[in-house]
Design an enzyme around this catalytic site. Structure first.
Site, PDB file in Angstrom:
ATOM      1  CE1 TYR A 150      -3.343  -4.653   1.703  1.00 52.82           C
ATOM      2  CE2 TYR A 150      -4.220  -5.309   3.826  1.00 52.82           C
ATOM      3  CZ  TYR A 150      -3.595  -5.636   2.643  1.00 52.82           C
ATOM      4  OH  TYR A 150      -3.237  -6.930   2.393  1.00 52.82           O
ATOM      5  CE  LYS A 154      -5.552  -7.016  -0.309  1.00 55.09           C
ATOM      6  NZ  LYS A 154      -5.297  -7.765  -1.563  1.00 55.09           N
TER       7      LYS A 154
END
Lengths: 327, 327
Positions: A150, A154
């Protein structure tokens, strides 16, 4: 003003949409107010409690589906890209995280680029772009060292949006968000979800589990402050932003123990007793890998602010959820 | 040992392949030497002067073509991923740069992940991941701030390879390379290509154009040193590397004026007179946006080294190209 909010049926998307409808206009810095003509809430699921207004259009689908992305982006003036597979889910299902968090973003950026209108584009990033051994205080210039898929997605998203902005394909703005608490609604698959649960559940007499030690530090922002930041990030002029398109946001540094103390001050001992302490080494490790002490001078200079303290966050949560609780 | 080199018909690919063939084996740290069974040189074009050896297999195609990538990766033990659209070309043709530098890498990583063998994977990055306002000295922990699409794509690539390594999908190693000079062959579309031309061409009596001021600083490495780094980056054990998979490499900091002085010392005044100074503001700006003073303690601790100085680089270039020049 034609607006697209991806992840639009999530709680930030809904609150942002409601705020825009209430204001009736959106005003770019240095420009006249423009009426809200249409808000497309795009998400994988319809959700519930959507704002009831003829200007709202709900579209469900896959953010990596070119046909549906072409449809929801058609003629948009501004995009808030909030859709994401959250941290634990993206770590457990690598394909899903890549599909939504990376390929979805890339498709969206490419579709907007090919339309040629260079709309304003706010991208929600987070401090999970950091991990591992960090300096005591993370600032605007600290290197990104994600330790989760994740966080990697990002970090990649930040770089993509910044380059699409540099090239003039979209008028991109990256908001690097602190952990949001107290979130309304139910727990999700974010490793950080308990930061909301341990306040939200006891306040309505429900039990909650805290998987980390009381001395665990965290960097937080309230939902209210997020909405303000989303609006400011969109309305600031390109001239004001210059080529600094990645904005780590101010937040509140606190500890789980202090959060629980705030709960006690507001709701008493009984509420605190509803918290069960069940240490989870994995969550402890993930949460500790995120920075808790952050300086955000770039965003502060542009007018972004933090909540005064965690007590204020709890009080705001109670105000904001009062109608639901009494209904 | 079955080897894939993407960008395999470029000069580094060819030199690396020749070196592997000469050595006949590849030895991973802590393991017995393993014979070189096959080297696939994969590239968009066949190139020339490929190593002549039955173990060499040339495959031409598109790095973003799933069929050909499935074919060239089948059963590989190690991959050097050198294929890239260079800086000026990726800036001029955004689609091409994204296709090769980003989608090509992603396809390669996904294909290897799905094969499930977790091969060693060396990824060639570069200091174009930096740009804009930089600290006086860039080190292992300086934040990436690309100011070109090529730099963005390399920065994204570093993050992807590091996460695929963290997840165990490939045994990834990122080598962040200084500008390579003196490159053999012809100028390419890299903004940095003149750093080689201004030495290489005068040494064989040909004119060259220098588009930047003499005081322009640059951070360099020789082709010889690159080959050593490519081998070391591949052979170091996962235990030695730990989770530090991004390795900014040592190099030589010099100026264009000092490079020209080295040329003069080696080849005399006549050679220097072959350099035409034609300032190009765009190239000056791009080159100045890259760091020139770099500390690389992580890689140095692992055994990576820089050339002693630029004079040594020029002498090595002359030695390495002597057969060609006399033929």
């Amino acid at each position: 003003m034609r607006i697209l909010i991806t992840g639009g049926t999530g709680f930030i998307g809904k609150q942002l949409a409601q705020r825009l409808l209430d204001e009736n206009t959106l005003t770019f810095e240095g420009q006249a107010p423009r009426p809200i003509e249409r808000i497309v809430l795009f998400d994988t699921f319809a959700g519930e409690d959507l704002p009831s207004d003829p200007r709202i259009e709900l579209v469900t689908g896959d953010v990596a589906d070119p046909d549906v992305i072409a449809r929801v982006t058609d003629g948009v003036d501004v995009v808030w890209h909030l859709a994401a597979v959250v941290s634990s889910a993206a770590e457990a299902d690598f394909d899903l995280g890549m599909q939504v968090n990376l390929h979805g973003l890339m498709l969206l950026l490419e579709t907007l680029r090919k339309q040629g209108n260079a709309p304003r584009f706010v991208y929600a990033s987070g401090f999970a772009v950091f991990g591992g051994t960090l300096p005591d205080v993370v600032n605007d210039d600290t290197a990104l060292t994600p330790q989760s898929s994740y966080g990697m997605q990002k970090a990649v998203g930040e770089l993509l949006v910044a380059d699409y902005a540099r090239k003039g394909f979209v008028d991109g703005r990256v908001l690097r968000l602190p952990t949001v608490a107290v979130r309304p609604g139910k727990p999700n698959k974010a490793a950080s979800t308990f930061f909301s649960s341990i306040i939200r559940e006891p306040l309505v007499g429900l039990p909650a589990v805290c998987p980390v030690r009381p001395d665990t530090q965290v960097y937080l922002t309230s939902p209210r402050r997020i909405i303000e930041s989303m609006l400011l990030g969109m309305t600031l002029s390109p001239q004001t932003l210059g080529n600094q398109r990645i904005l780590p946001l101010p937040g509140v540094t606190t500890t789980v123990a202090d959060m629980v103390s705030a709960l006690q001050r507001v709701a008493g001992d009984e509420a605190v007793k509803l918290i069960r302490w069940e240490p989870d080494a994995t969550i402890q490790r993930i949460v500790e890998s995120w920075p808790s002490r952050v300086e955000a001078p770039r965003a502060r200079a542009l007018g972004f602010t933090a909540d005064p303290d965690f007590d204020a966050i709890v009080r705001a949560h109670i105000e904001d959820t009062a109608p639901t609780r009494s209904s």
